[in-house]
Design an enzyme around this catalytic site. Sequence first.
Site, mmCIF file in Angstrom:
data_model
loop_
_atom_site.group_PDB
_atom_site.id
_atom_site.type_symbol
_atom_site.label_atom_id
_atom_site.label_comp_id
_atom_site.label_asym_id
_atom_site.label_seq_id
_atom_site.Cartn_x
_atom_site.Cartn_y
_atom_site.Cartn_z
ATOM 1 C CB SER A 1 -1.281 10.498 -2.161
ATOM 2 O OG SER A 1 -2.077 10.400 -1.316
ATOM 3 C CG ASP B 1 -6.323 4.934 -3.919
ATOM 4 O OD1 ASP B 1 -6.306 4.559 -2.554
ATOM 5 O OD2 ASP B 1 -5.579 5.838 -4.431
ATOM 6 C CG HIS C 1 -2.796 5.561 -2.659
ATOM 7 N ND1 HIS C 1 -3.526 6.511 -3.284
ATOM 8 C CD2 HIS C 1 -2.021 6.433 -1.975
ATOM 9 C CE1 HIS C 1 -3.261 7.811 -2.791
ATOM 10 N NE2 HIS C 1 -2.234 7.441 -1.922
#
Lengths: 278, 278
Positions: A148, A224, A257
């Site tokens: 991320s 995600d 995620h």
Amino acid sequence: MQQLAENKCFDGRQLRYSHASKVLGCVMNFSIFLPPQARDGKVPVVYWLSGLTCTDENFVTKAGAQRYAAELGLAIVAPDTSPRGEGVPDDAEGGYDFGLGAGFYVNATQAPWSRHYQMYDYVVRELPALVADQFPVDDKRVGISGHSMGGHGALTIALKNPGRFRSVSAFAPICSPLNCPWGEKALGGYLGPDREAWRAYDSTALLAQASERLPVLVDQGDADNFLQEQLKTHLLQEASGAADYPMTIRMQPGYDHSYFFIASFIGEHLAFHAGCLY
Amino acid sequence: MQQLAENKCFDGRQLRYSHASKVLGCVMNFSIFLPPQARDGKVPVVYWLSGLTCTDENFVTKAGAQRYAAELGLAIVAPDTSPRGEGVPDDAEGGYDFGLGAGFYVNATQAPWSRHYQMYDYVVRELPALVADQFPVDDKRVGISGHSMGGHGALTIALKNPGRFRSVSAFAPICSPLNCPWGEKALGGYLGPDREAWRAYDSTALLAQASERLPVLVDQGDADNFLQEQLKTHLLQEASGAADYPMTIRMQPGYDHSYFFIASFIGEHLAFHAGCLY
């Protein structure tokens, strides 16, 4: 440098330290896994950059990376995600996406952030120098990865330093801070309103100027929640195509995620790095 | 039953639920991992019992078990470690080793604990019935494992129910609550001062009466801070020898009491269970 923890793990050592960072002007913690092969000599090292809200510990406890690193003979260094401590300013609104836990791996130029928020220099220079000095790792065989915000960090740092890193991978990276709300807030705060300055920390902008080519592996889950608004994998795909910069970018069906996604593919990422570092 | 979370992991599904437990008189959470093989039919299941202070989540996030379970085709169910909620009494002194997070997998007989602290019946009967009803698991192929307090739970539950479980393993189990401070406090509280009643929840006492023989695997780190005072692996070794009950009990040099130890050997434990369940 002070040792905070040591745990035997997969016949290697999971270690945690604190040290006074000159670059950041505060005390920082970091974690390092040394595989069993490090008992016999220097091993290659992969730097892992974590995402928003994380410390050095999330990856260490949740990713299950030690098993693979022990098999492959890789050290893994996990720094914290921002400067820390009483004197370090934080987001005035208490947001999770700016300030503490959200350093974005840039060198801030704007007050009050510029005093401590120098995570780019910390990750590229200060921490690797300390690690190379204190542990049996080969500073010439270095890979970098992250998740991320940390995927953004890994990609931008590798693109800016192709001589320092031999391989780069990312899980669900923020592909273009110039083009998402997280990036707008963070780079606007740390670097100021001039968006030209942001280009030095944007993977898609850096790709257009890249001279050397590094091996790149990116995994992105298609379930995600941040994909559409924040991560925008398609911008990285387009930029790598336009720059004729080969990358392996994989959409993984059904994955989200979370660290369950990272755990599922960290073995393949570490094997990818080991293939470049051995 | 209400779903709290679902994450794809190693091509399987990591799920979390809450449900109203009749036996415990409160709402309980539990986690279950379903391997990819569960898409095609029922799979064997391993129950994992966690240690003091844990919930159902520690094992799920820290043990790295999903990779092995996905390879081996095992479901893993992780219950919480005690009843929970506003009406559930806790240790008056706020200790971590009694009350909430410390159910010890017994049926309490003493007020005020007996109203909610019925973890033995919950783990042996109520939760498996719910799981068998709601998920594609084979209730005839069941193993059980656990850590510390949960290792004690796994061993005692399996020894008392050799027809229900086909295999049992433990990491750093409390081997004899009759002979350690954790056991004295917990069994004294839940079962009262008559130590005869404690024998129903003491592995070494149960071994002397065991009629059937189950496959048993125990791992213990020799750098575990709790080994000498609380865990006392040698009592289990002696009792299994005296009862002529074969067990594989391994001392693992350098490993401590943490999840880094569990992660290092959970693959071997799950392979052991799969060998008994497939």
